[in-house]
Design a protein around this motif. Structure first.
Motif, PDB file in Angstrom:
ATOM      1  N   ALA A 114       0.356  -1.156   0.688  1.00  0.00           N
ATOM      2  CA  ALA A 114      -0.163   0.404   0.467  1.00  0.00           C
ATOM      3  C   ALA A 114       1.292   1.379   0.065  1.00  0.00           C
ATOM      4  O   ALA A 114       0.691   2.209  -0.059  1.00  0.00           O
ATOM      5  N   LEU A 115       2.391   1.073   1.210  1.00  0.00           N
ATOM      6  CA  LEU A 115       2.450   2.596   1.022  1.00  0.00           C
ATOM      7  C   LEU A 115       3.954   2.543  -0.559  1.00  0.00           C
ATOM      8  O   LEU A 115       4.107   3.881  -1.351  1.00  0.00           O
ATOM      9  N   PHE A 116       4.070   1.701  -1.177  1.00  0.00           N
ATOM     10  CA  PHE A 116       4.417   1.751  -2.827  1.00  0.00           C
ATOM     11  C   PHE A 116       3.487   1.848  -3.537  1.00  0.00           C
ATOM     12  O   PHE A 116       4.271   2.967  -4.211  1.00  0.00           O
ATOM     13  N   GLY A 117       2.464   1.766  -3.140  1.00  0.00           N
ATOM     14  CA  GLY A 117       1.512   2.277  -4.372  1.00  0.00           C
ATOM     15  C   GLY A 117       1.512   3.158  -4.021  1.00  0.00           C
ATOM     16  O   GLY A 117       1.268   4.353  -5.311  1.00  0.00           O
ATOM     17  N   GLU A 118       1.358   4.511  -3.472  1.00  0.00           N
ATOM     18  CA  GLU A 118       1.004   5.289  -2.643  1.00  0.00           C
ATOM     19  C   GLU A 118       2.038   6.252  -3.716  1.00  0.00           C
ATOM     20  O   GLU A 118       1.657   7.316  -3.964  1.00  0.00           O
ATOM     21  N   GLU A 119       3.403   5.963  -2.683  1.00  0.00           N
ATOM     22  CA  GLU A 119       4.362   6.835  -3.702  1.00  0.00           C
ATOM     23  C   GLU A 119       4.757   6.977  -4.991  1.00  0.00           C
ATOM     24  O   GLU A 119       5.664   7.860  -5.329  1.00  0.00           O
ATOM     25  N   ALA A 120       4.650   5.838  -5.745  1.00  0.00           N
ATOM     26  CA  ALA A 120       4.823   5.438  -6.951  1.00  0.00           C
ATOM     27  C   ALA A 120       3.465   6.409  -7.842  1.00  0.00           C
ATOM     28  O   ALA A 120       4.060   6.761  -9.001  1.00  0.00           O
ATOM     29  N   SER A 121       2.651   6.528  -7.018  1.00  0.00           N
ATOM     30  CA  SER A 121       1.481   7.442  -7.960  1.00  0.00           C
ATOM     31  C   SER A 121       2.180   8.771  -7.865  1.00  0.00           C
ATOM     32  O   SER A 121       2.231   9.691  -8.551  1.00  0.00           O
ATOM     33  N   ARG A 122       3.721   9.245  -7.080  1.00  0.00           N
ATOM     34  CA  ARG A 122       4.253  10.178  -6.841  1.00  0.00           C
ATOM     35  C   ARG A 122       5.589  10.213  -7.881  1.00  0.00           C
ATOM     36  O   ARG A 122       5.857  11.003  -8.772  1.00  0.00           O
ATOM     37  N   SER A 123       6.205   9.594  -7.789  1.00  0.00           N
ATOM     38  CA  SER A 123       7.257   9.336  -8.491  1.00  0.00           C
ATOM     39  C   SER A 123       7.679   7.962  -9.445  1.00  0.00           C
ATOM     40  O   SER A 123       8.610   7.774  -9.512  1.00  0.00           O
ATOM     41  N   GLY A 124       6.686   7.412  -9.689  1.00  0.00           N
ATOM     42  CA  GLY A 124       6.621   5.914 -10.537  1.00  0.00           C
ATOM     43  C   GLY A 124       7.142   5.034  -9.940  1.00  0.00           C
ATOM     44  O   GLY A 124       7.255   4.519  -8.326  1.00  0.00           O
ATOM     45  N   ARG A 125       6.669   3.759 -10.235  1.00  0.00           N
ATOM     46  CA  ARG A 125       6.880   2.123  -9.861  1.00  0.00           C
ATOM     47  C   ARG A 125       8.390   2.080  -9.714  1.00  0.00           C
ATOM     48  O   ARG A 125       8.747   1.523 -10.838  1.00  0.00           O
ATOM     49  N   THR A 126       9.185   2.944  -8.971  1.00  0.00           N
ATOM     50  CA  THR A 126      10.595   3.021  -9.389  1.00  0.00           C
ATOM     51  C   THR A 126      11.288   2.757  -7.855  1.00  0.00           C
ATOM     52  O   THR A 126      10.766   2.150  -6.845  1.00  0.00           O
ATOM     53  N   ALA A 127      12.744   2.160  -7.275  1.00  0.00           N
ATOM     54  CA  ALA A 127      13.666   1.779  -6.624  1.00  0.00           C
ATOM     55  C   ALA A 127      13.822   2.685  -5.559  1.00  0.00           C
ATOM     56  O   ALA A 127      13.631   2.520  -4.140  1.00  0.00           O
ATOM     57  N   TYR A 128      13.337   4.215  -6.381  1.00  0.00           N
ATOM     58  CA  TYR A 128      13.501   5.221  -5.098  1.00  0.00           C
ATOM     59  C   TYR A 128      11.540   4.661  -4.355  1.00  0.00           C
ATOM     60  O   TYR A 128      11.544   5.129  -2.757  1.00  0.00           O
ATOM     61  N   ALA A 129      10.766   5.443  -4.449  1.00  0.00           N
ATOM     62  CA  ALA A 129       9.817   4.514  -3.925  1.00  0.00           C
ATOM     63  C   ALA A 129       9.149   3.209  -3.780  1.00  0.00           C
ATOM     64  O   ALA A 129       9.099   3.517  -2.577  1.00  0.00           O
ATOM     65  N   ALA A 130       9.917   2.318  -3.435  1.00  0.00           N
ATOM     66  CA  ALA A 130      10.216   1.009  -2.627  1.00  0.00           C
ATOM     67  C   ALA A 130      11.326   1.343  -1.134  1.00  0.00           C
ATOM     68  O   ALA A 130      10.966   1.263  -0.520  1.00  0.00           O
TER      69      ALA A 130
END
Length: 395
Positions: free
Chosen positions: A323-339
């Motif tokens: 869930a946290l990864f999905g929230e961050e990915a919505s801003r910064s993309g599905r990246t290692a940074y979001a992870a």
């Protein structure tokens, strides 16, 4: 001139008297407007303003875990108003250490006194043990040995005053936790670094945090960290040979050794440059969900003979991280940074903690979690995640 934030924000405080229904409406409006984000456990995270990153309870009440000063005010100094409306604020900050110590309530001195125990109606001295005690209140802070040397708060922080005097650095915050057994000051270093320039353009403001203790169990530390202790996640990571932490044990001549911490300050810019470069690389690395799952499994391995309860815990942790990864990915993309942001958010705000009676924080989860952030308890997990994700970048 100092401003008591409880007075400066009187109008804002009036909102806390509204009904629970109105408060929930205000929280929903904050989420819809993008000022707040509802977390999986029902709490809220502030996304905008001075205190982006602040965590609120499900009722919208701030979670701070700070000590109360003798006069009833929170033991906190800050250069900016915080969402929790607590502490003493000097708009724009100050460069005077005496002002910081006074407003934060950490100007007290500490003495050591003999330890006694009751036996057969008499108090007998306990050989080889002493208590550290606040000289202003008489509160016991810890049990120490005969070679323990008190590092007074003012002495432990005043060497940073030269950095303030020589640069544009400003005292950002200072405060006390666990009755004064742990105190901190934070300096905002001039300038900033940028993660993924031209892309995300995440601006990171560098800080130097000095942490002093009187509990007999932890050292005096100087830490380079992209984190404001008032209310943010800590992004501390051990990156390619860049110095992030320096310690002095409370032993003989400890106060003289503190002078050596200047070398940590000299290495601060190197740490931030290296950190920003590595975070930029992660921000430009796409990550498949299977790779994220692999990283989770390595960070929190599950034994083959794990109990049903351990398996449920692992499943709940994975769900929250997703869930946290999905929230961050919505801003910064599905990246290692979001992870990496998801792992940091989880360890800082969601990982289960059980404050013990020995810690003096049993039953006070907010204070215990704040102390974990300050001490960097989860730094190893974050660094492991960072290193693992950096390897994925090279795949």
């Amino acid at each position: 001139m100092s401003i008591d934030v409880n007075e400066a924000f009187a109008a804002g405080r009036e909102r806390q008297a509204i009904t629970a229904r109105d408060r929930q409406g205000e929280l929903r409006a904050g989420v819809e407007a993008g000022r707040l984000r509802r977390l999986p456990d029902g709490r809220y995270k502030v996304l905008t303003g001075f205190d982006a990153g602040e965590i609120l309870s499900a009722l919208g009440e701030p979670v701070h875990g700070l000590d109360e000063k003798a006069r009833g005010a929170v033991a906190l100094y800050s250069a900016v108003p915080a969402w929790h409306h607590l502490g003493q604020v000097v708009p724009g900050g100050t460069t005077d250490i005496d002002t910081v110590l006074s407003l934060a309530g950490i100007g007290f001195e500490v003495v050591t006194v003999p330890a006694f125990y009751l036996w057969d109606g008499r108090y007998l001295p306990h050989p080889g043990q002493r208590h550290t005690v606040r000289a202003d209140t008489g509160q016991a802070l810890g049990i120490v040995g005969p070679d323990y040397e008190v590092i007074q708060n003012r002495r432990s922080f005043e060497f940073l005053q030269e950095l303030v005097s020589d640069t544009d650095a400003v005292w950002e915050s200072a405060g006390s936790m666990r009755g004064g057994s742990k105190v901190f000051v934070a300096l905002r270093v001039p300038g900033h670094v940028v993660v993924d320039p031209g892309g995300l353009d995440d601006r990171i403001v560098p800080f130097i945090v000095a942490i002093n203790s009187h509990d007999g169990r932890s050292a005096y530390e100087v830490v380079a960290t992209p984190w404001r202790p008032v209310c943010a996640n800590t992004e501390r990571l051990a990156v390619q040979q860049a110095a992030t932490r320096w310690k002095v044990r409370h032993t003989r001549n400890a106060t003289e050794h503190i002078r050596e911490a200047r070398r940590t300050l000299r290495l601060t810019s190197h740490y931030y440059d290296t950190w920003a470069a590595e975070e930029t690389a992660l921000a430009r690395t796409n990550l498949a969900i299977d790779e994220f799952n692999t990283a989770i499994d390595e960070l929190w391995p599950l034994e083959e003979n794990a109990t049903a309860r351990q398996q449920r815990t692992a499943e709940q942790r994975r769900d929250r991280l997703h869930a946290l990864f999905g929230e961050e990915a919505s801003r910064s993309g599905r990246t290692a940074y979001a992870a990496e942001r998801a792992v940091t958010d989880y360890t800082d705000h969601f990982a289960a903690i059980r404050p013990s009676a020995a810690s003096g924080l049993k039953g006070n989860e907010p204070a215990a979690r704040g102390l974990r952030l300050l001490e960097g308890t989860d730094d190893a997990v974050k660094s492991h995640a960072h290193q693992r994700l950096m390897l994925m970048r090279r795949r």
